[in-house]
Design an enzyme around this catalytic site. Structure first.
Site, short mmCIF file in Angstrom:
data_model
loop_
_atom_site.label_atom_id
_atom_site.label_comp_id
_atom_site.label_asym_id
_atom_site.label_seq_id
_atom_site.Cartn_x
_atom_site.Cartn_y
_atom_site.Cartn_z
N GLY A 555 65.78 71.27 27.63
CA GLY A 555 64.56 71.34 26.83
C GLY A 555 63.84 70.01 26.76
CG PHE A 636 58.49 72.80 31.80
CD1 PHE A 636 58.25 72.28 30.55
CD2 PHE A 636 57.67 73.84 32.25
CE1 PHE A 636 57.21 72.75 29.75
CE2 PHE A 636 56.64 74.32 31.48
CZ PHE A 636 56.40 73.77 30.23
CD GLU A 637 65.33 68.67 33.41
OE1 GLU A 637 66.15 69.60 33.47
OE2 GLU A 637 65.13 67.87 34.32
CB VAL A 638 63.72 75.82 31.49
CG1 VAL A 638 62.42 75.68 32.26
CG2 VAL A 638 64.86 76.15 32.45
#
Length: 787
Positions: A555, A636-638
């Site tokens: 996140g 993004f780091e999902v």
């Protein structure tokens, strides 16, 4: 990866083979005491996840390690802790370890200056409210302790909400600021927070809302939720190809010029158990192209004093081992390797090597005919040929006249959720075009390039052979690291193979020497076809102005610069002040779009330039696109940590959560990608000039301090010598990381002249900085005695 430990005389050293036991490769936690130690870990080429979190006793990162690698790190003094996931249950997420922070007694000292950076509340999943605070102290020593106290809403007592000790955040050995390890839970909506230093200083600042800007709800005909399972790269590429056929008026496929190596490997077989008597053979042809048809047998003659010989019949190689006067085998592994290399027929089919550089003095054992194998397990539906990478281009007018946006996913193979994000975004754009006015605006006015899978070969390998594969499948290893036991460590980290801030230039976070390192940068910059294809696309279509590289997990929402040299924390140049503010403003919109799906809030502390919130990533693609082509790119780091209301702790999700969670991550971050497109659309339509003003912020008897404010992200160019401001004039910069605008001081009354220019190149008052007009802004800053 660490160098392979020296094998004992009786066994082959452990490797990174995937396993069905608890003793196999796992995603493990490592806690380091500070950023300097993390930089050491990063420089070693350890296969780190893109995840970093402050904990009570240091910094927690996650790494993919075999049992031997984990033990090697412990032997070097690293605190390697429990697993996030292992080969027995890839979807299991264990509760993260968190402990209450215990600090030494406050040390009395001189008063320090406290600079508030951010103070925000936000809602996340399960209707839980959180508080995030960042404050910088002028006292940078480790003994400085800051405590935050907050109210519980309007007209409540200043300390009614709670209190917490803040953590000292350092990076590359340098103090950055204080913050909470994790956002703290709050019951109400705090309006103010008071930060108190053990040096006696105290400040009170307002608490504002983070995220949740008002978003227009999709109309009732808007459709979404198009992914229902994890997909391999063949499926993903087939999916976008099918979409282009279904919607030819608004989409097309762009074939990228460089085919990948392909999901293929040479075939191998290994003989022996102890390292000194072990050797292996490797086919010269890929397994799928005949290598899997080869066989090697080691035959013991029944006579004494027989010489070592090699015979080849078709694709069958028979080694007749030498015997001594007692008819016992006398051939060593080195002698067998040399004999195979000297035989013309055998050497045309295969190469032979001793085990990991061993001298090969041990005597080999006889072995029945053994088929060589490439050990690849994917079904026949997965081609073994070089892979044709494809990009789905979406737009009503695809002639380069519209602002381009490049959305790309799965640079790292094991990040299975990320290609679902790109695919879901593509589906939403195409299938809602005829039914949703906002979608039509995006498609009609933007040129959108979507690449669901950057790393198809590694993606296939992760799906069918070794789920923790990070890199592609190109094997650049020499024979010392080329045995079958090393096959899960081969490949190049594609997000370390670019040309800006690379490991080849001395930047931290990648390896140029260890081909089995988790962050191996390759033999040279842009050595890999996958990286070359990214560069080709952004050069072929110079209208691309925005990009989003989607990774997992943790996140995060980040932007350039992304790398530094650890010594002195020598960063790549930061973006200018106006662009930084544009990134921050866009973040609010984009992350509110993420939050709109199920309430997930990306933390303020995980938002910002890459090195400020994660670690140095030498040679990454976002830096490549920004510094070489001016493309404003995000990462993004999902897979944000999930808050457990029962344990009151945040829990990491890992690379491959169960699909129910993976689906939710894909849905929310696809909404975030739509938010990026909305940001690009607003940029493309921006024809309004910014408005700025000068603000005096301090005055003494002998000086005056001032800065500028502006109504939108923009750069300020100014002069203090009475000259006409131009684009060559001094430019307002940031006061410091996350600290706002620079404060300027003059020692005499000064005529200040300036103009502002926004990110879309609109100039205040339509001033022509390179012309002769004088409609710049100006104001006299007076230095006068303070009464």
């Amino acid at each position: 990866m660490l160098a392979d430990p020296a094998p004992s005389s009786s066994e082959v050293a452990p490797d990174r083979q995937s396993s069905t036991t608890q003793n196999g490769v796992a995603l493990l936690r490592i806690v380091v005491p500070d950023q300097a130690r993390l930089d050491v870990l990063n420089s070693m080429g350890i296969d780190l996840a893109e995840y970093k979190k402050d904990v009570a006793d240091g910094i927690e990162v996650h790494a993919v390690l075999s049992p031997q690698e984990a033990q090697d790190l412990r032997d070097l003094g690293f605190d390697v802790r429990g697993a996030i996931s292992d080969q027995t249950d890839l979807a299991e997420n264990k509760a993260e370890r968190q402990a209450a922070q215990s600090l030494a007694a406050a040390v009395a000292g001189e008063a320090d200056k406290l600079t508030p950076l951010r103070a925000e509340w936000f809602d996340s999943t399960d209707n839980q409210r959180f508080l995030s605070v960042e404050v910088k102290s002028s006292a940078t020593d480790a003994e400085t302790v800051l405590t935050a106290t907050w109210d519980s809403g309007r007209k409540t007592a200043p300390d009614s909400g709670g209190t917490a000790t803040m953590s000292r955040f350092t990076d590359a050995g340098q103090y950055m600021y204080h913050r909470f390890n994790s956002p703290v839970t709050v019951a109400g909506t705090p309006t103010t927070v008071t930060i108190t230093s053990n040096h006696g200083t105290s400040i009170t600042v307002p608490v504002t809302k983070w995220l949740g800007d008002k978003r227009k709800a999709p109309n009732k005909h808007y459709v979404s939720d198009f992914v229902d399972h994890y997909m391999d790269p063949t499926e993903l590429t087939g999916r976008i190809t099918s979409l282009a056929r279904q919607f030819p008026q608004i989409s097309e496929i762009v074939d990228l010029p460089n085919k990948t190596n392909g999901y293929r490997r040479a075939a191998q077989a290994q003989f022996g158990t102890a390292a000194a008597s072990t050797f292996y053979v490797t086919s010269k042809a890929y397994g799928s192209e005949g290598g899997n048809d080869l066989s090697v047998a080691l035959v013991k003659p029944d006579v004494a004093s027989s010489p070592l010989s090699v015979k080849v019949t078709g694709k069958d190689v028979v080694v007749s081992l030498a015997t001594n006067e007692s008819a016992a085998i006398s051939s060593t592994s080195r002698q067998v390797v040399d004999a195979l290399g000297a035989d013309a027929a055998a050497s045309a089919l295969l190469t032979a090597s001793t085990y990991r550089g061993n001298a090969g003095g041990g005597v080999v054992a006889a072995a029945t005919a053994t088929k060589l194998s490439d050990n690849l397990k994917a079904p026949a539906t997965v081609s073994r040929a070089p892979f044709q990478q494809k990009v789905l281009r979406i737009g009503k007018k695809r002639d380069g006249s519209k602002v381009g946006v490049y959305l790309y996913c799965q640079e790292h193979a094991r990040e299975w959720v990320t290609p679902l994000v790109c695919t879901e975004t593509a589906e939403r754009l195409l299938r809602n075009y005829s039914r949703d006015a906002q979608t039509r605006k995006l498609v009609d006015n933007l040129d959108i390039f979507i690449m669901p899978v950057v790393n198809p070969d590694g993606g296939h390998y992760s799906f069918y052979d070794y789920n923790m594969q990070r890199k592609n499948m190109t094997n650049h290893c020499p024979a010392t690291s080329g045995d079958p036991g090393s096959r899960n460590s081969w490949g190049v980290d594609l997000n370390r193979n670019f040309t800006v801030g690379s490991a080849f230039d001395g930047y931290d976070g990648a390896s140029t020497t260890s081909c089995t390192s988790g962050t191996f940068a390759g033999p040279a910059e842009l050595s890999e076809p996958e990286a070359k294809n990214e560069v080709w696309l952004t050069e072929k279509y110079p209208n691309i102005k925005f990009a989003m590289n989607t990774h997992s997990y943790g996140g995060y929402f980040m932007w350039p610069p992304g790398a530094y040299k650890a010594a002195g924390r020598e960063l790549l140049p930061r973006v200018d002040y106006g662009t930084e503010n544009f990134f921050w403003d866009a973040s609010s919109h984009i992350l509110s779009a993420v939050q709109s799906y199920r309430g997930t809030a990306i933390w303020p502390g995980r938002t910002g330039p890459v090195p400020d919130v994660l670690y140095s990533a030498a040679g990454n693609s976002a830096d490549e696109h920004w510094f070489n082509r001016g493309i404003m790119g995000w990462d993004f780091e999902v897979g944000a940590d999930l808050y457990n209301p029962e344990t009151k702790q945040f829990q990491a999700v890992g690379f491959q959560p169960d699909f129910a969670e993976g689906h939710e991550e894909a849905m929310e971050f696809a909404s975030g990608q739509i938010g990026i497109l909305e940001t690009a659309l607003a940029f493309s339509a921006d024809d309004k000039a910014p408005k700025s003003k000068l603000e005096v912020t301090g005055r003494t008897d002998t000086s005056a301090t001032f800065t500028f404010s502006v109504n939108e992200p923009a750069n300020i160019y100014y002069t203090l010598d009475g000259s006409r401001p131009t684009l060559s004039s001094p430019k307002l910069v940031s006061s410091g990381m996350r600290e706002g605008s620079q404060q300027l001081t003059v020692n005499k009354s000064t005529q200040v002249r300036w103009f502002s220019i926004d990110i879309a190149s609109n100039v205040e008052n339509n001033y022509k900085p390179n012309g002769n007009s004088n409609n710049y802004k100006q104001e006299k800053v007076e230095v006068r005695k303070v009464r």
